[in-house]
Design a protein around this motif. Structure first.
Motif, PDB file in Angstrom:
ATOM      1  N   LEU A 267      10.626 -16.341 -43.505  1.00  0.00           N
ATOM      2  CA  LEU A 267       9.702 -15.725 -42.550  1.00  0.00           C
ATOM      3  C   LEU A 267      10.160 -15.960 -41.107  1.00  0.00           C
ATOM      4  O   LEU A 267      10.081 -15.071 -40.255  1.00  0.00           O
ATOM      5  N   GLU A 268      10.621 -17.205 -40.870  1.00  0.00           N
ATOM      6  CA  GLU A 268      11.115 -17.503 -39.514  1.00  0.00           C
ATOM      7  C   GLU A 268      12.331 -16.647 -39.166  1.00  0.00           C
ATOM      8  O   GLU A 268      12.472 -16.150 -38.043  1.00  0.00           O
ATOM      9  N   ILE A 269      13.224 -16.506 -40.176  1.00  0.00           N
ATOM     10  CA  ILE A 269      14.412 -15.667 -39.931  1.00  0.00           C
ATOM     11  C   ILE A 269      14.002 -14.228 -39.640  1.00  0.00           C
ATOM     12  O   ILE A 269      14.536 -13.556 -38.752  1.00  0.00           O
TER      13      ILE A 269
ATOM     14  N   ILE B 207      12.549 -10.517 -33.298  1.00  0.00           N
ATOM     15  CA  ILE B 207      12.644 -10.846 -31.868  1.00  0.00           C
ATOM     16  C   ILE B 207      14.009 -10.439 -31.317  1.00  0.00           C
ATOM     17  O   ILE B 207      14.128  -9.913 -30.210  1.00  0.00           O
ATOM     18  N   SER B 208      15.052 -10.688 -32.141  1.00  0.00           N
ATOM     19  CA  SER B 208      16.408 -10.325 -31.700  1.00  0.00           C
ATOM     20  C   SER B 208      16.536  -8.819 -31.520  1.00  0.00           C
ATOM     21  O   SER B 208      17.179  -8.339 -30.577  1.00  0.00           O
TER      22      SER B 208
ATOM     23  N   LYS C 176      16.988  -4.389 -27.961  1.00  0.00           N
ATOM     24  CA  LYS C 176      16.468  -3.138 -27.405  1.00  0.00           C
ATOM     25  C   LYS C 176      16.270  -3.259 -25.894  1.00  0.00           C
ATOM     26  O   LYS C 176      16.635  -2.351 -25.123  1.00  0.00           O
ATOM     27  N   VAL C 177      15.707  -4.396 -25.486  1.00  0.00           N
ATOM     28  CA  VAL C 177      15.513  -4.625 -24.047  1.00  0.00           C
ATOM     29  C   VAL C 177      16.862  -4.677 -23.327  1.00  0.00           C
ATOM     30  O   VAL C 177      17.051  -4.097 -22.248  1.00  0.00           O
ATOM     31  N   THR C 178      17.811  -5.388 -23.981  1.00  0.00           N
ATOM     32  CA  THR C 178      19.150  -5.483 -23.389  1.00  0.00           C
ATOM     33  C   THR C 178      19.803  -4.115 -23.281  1.00  0.00           C
ATOM     34  O   THR C 178      20.442  -3.778 -22.276  1.00  0.00           O
TER      35      THR C 178
END
Length: 294
Positions: free
Chosen positions: A45-47, A53-54, A59-61
């Motif tokens: 789940l964390e991955i 998030i990555s 996308k932001v990058t």
């Protein structure tokens, strides 16, 4: 299977005791498996969250990079426009500098011409005023005075004016008019050139004759210049003949000078009037001075 092991019946436990298995060990193992699976599930789940998030960060990058690309492109276009504007401004400045330089050169030329003209005016006024006041050439006949006065005028800034401007009429005509206006006792009608010069020599001392002949420098003038100065040649030759010893001096030096002029220089009129004589002397003197300067 885990749920099966956790919920086994009493018969199962009895079976374990009969075959010698350790139920506690199995229960512990099963608990560890459950705990490991829960940990693995949490890690997955964390991955997943990290990947999500990555992806958002990517996308932001990506958006930031696109914005940066657009900004760089716009900046490049702006720089190109500025460079074009600078080139145009440089061309305009060069054109303006050329116009200013041309204008300054024209102004300098005009100022220089004005300075030359002022100097010529001052020299002419000074020379003619001194002559009219009787301060120069006082003891000489008027015909000789004209020759000496013209030589002095065209040895001054007046000649520089003619050389630089090409104007060979202004001061020559002005000098002729000033001489005629100043000398009120000039002959009103035609007269013989030889008679005028013979009478002039008779009124001069030998020293004055020699001095005037030296000032006119007829004998040192090259032949190519003499052909353009017949009247000056006659005046100078008359004075030189008049200074010869009595036994060698002709009775009428001017008549002999006229004959020599016709033989060596060219045709010259025997008769003239005051304006014509003064004009010839002024023109010949000015042309001779110009020939020496060129």
């Amino acid at each position: 299977m885990i749920r099966y092991h956790k919920n086994r019946s009493w018969f199962g436990e009895l079976w374990d005791k009969l075959d010698g298995s350790n139920s506690k060990r199995k229960l512990l193992l099963n608990g560890n498996l459950v705990s490991g699976q829960e940990t693995l599930s949490s890690w997955i789940l964390e991955i997943s969250d990290s990947l999500r998030i990555s992806q958002v960060a990517l996308k932001v990058t990506q958006n930031s990079l696109l914005e940066a690309r657009d900004a760089i492109r716009n900046h490049k276009q702006s720089l190109q426009k500025q460079e074009y504007a600078i080139v145009q401004l440089s061309d305009q400045l060069d054109e303006l500098a050329q116009k200013v330089t041309t204008r300054l050169n024209n102004l300098e030329a005009q100022v220089h011409c004005l300075e030359v003209r002022i100097a010529a005016n001052e020299d002419l006024d000074h020379i003619v005023t001194a002559w009219a006041a009787g301060q120069t050439y006082t003891n000489f006949p008027w015909a000789v005075q004209v020759a000496l006065l013209a030589r002095e005028v065209f040895s001054s800034s007046v000649m520089m004016y003619e050389l630089e401007t090409g104007d060979t009429e202004r001061y020559r005509q002005l000098l002729v008019n000033k001489i005629i206006a100043t000398r009120k006792q000039l002959p009103d009608s035609f007269f013989g050139l030889g008679d005028l010069l013979d009478q002039s020599c008779m009124r001069m001392t030998k020293d004055d004759q020699e001095l005037t002949a030296a000032l006119l420098e007829i004998r040192s003038v090259p032949q190519q210049r003499l052909v353009n100065t017949p009247h000056l040649f006659v005046i100078g030759t008359t004075l030189e003949l008049a200074t010869l010893p009595t036994e060698a001096r002709p009775a009428k030096p001017a008549q002999s000078a006229l004959a020599l002029c016709r033989a060596q220089i060219g045709t010259i009129s025997r008769t003239t009037d005051a304006r014509e004589f003064i004009t010839y002397v002024v023109e010949e003197t000015a042309n001779d001075c110009m020939a020496m300067m060129q």
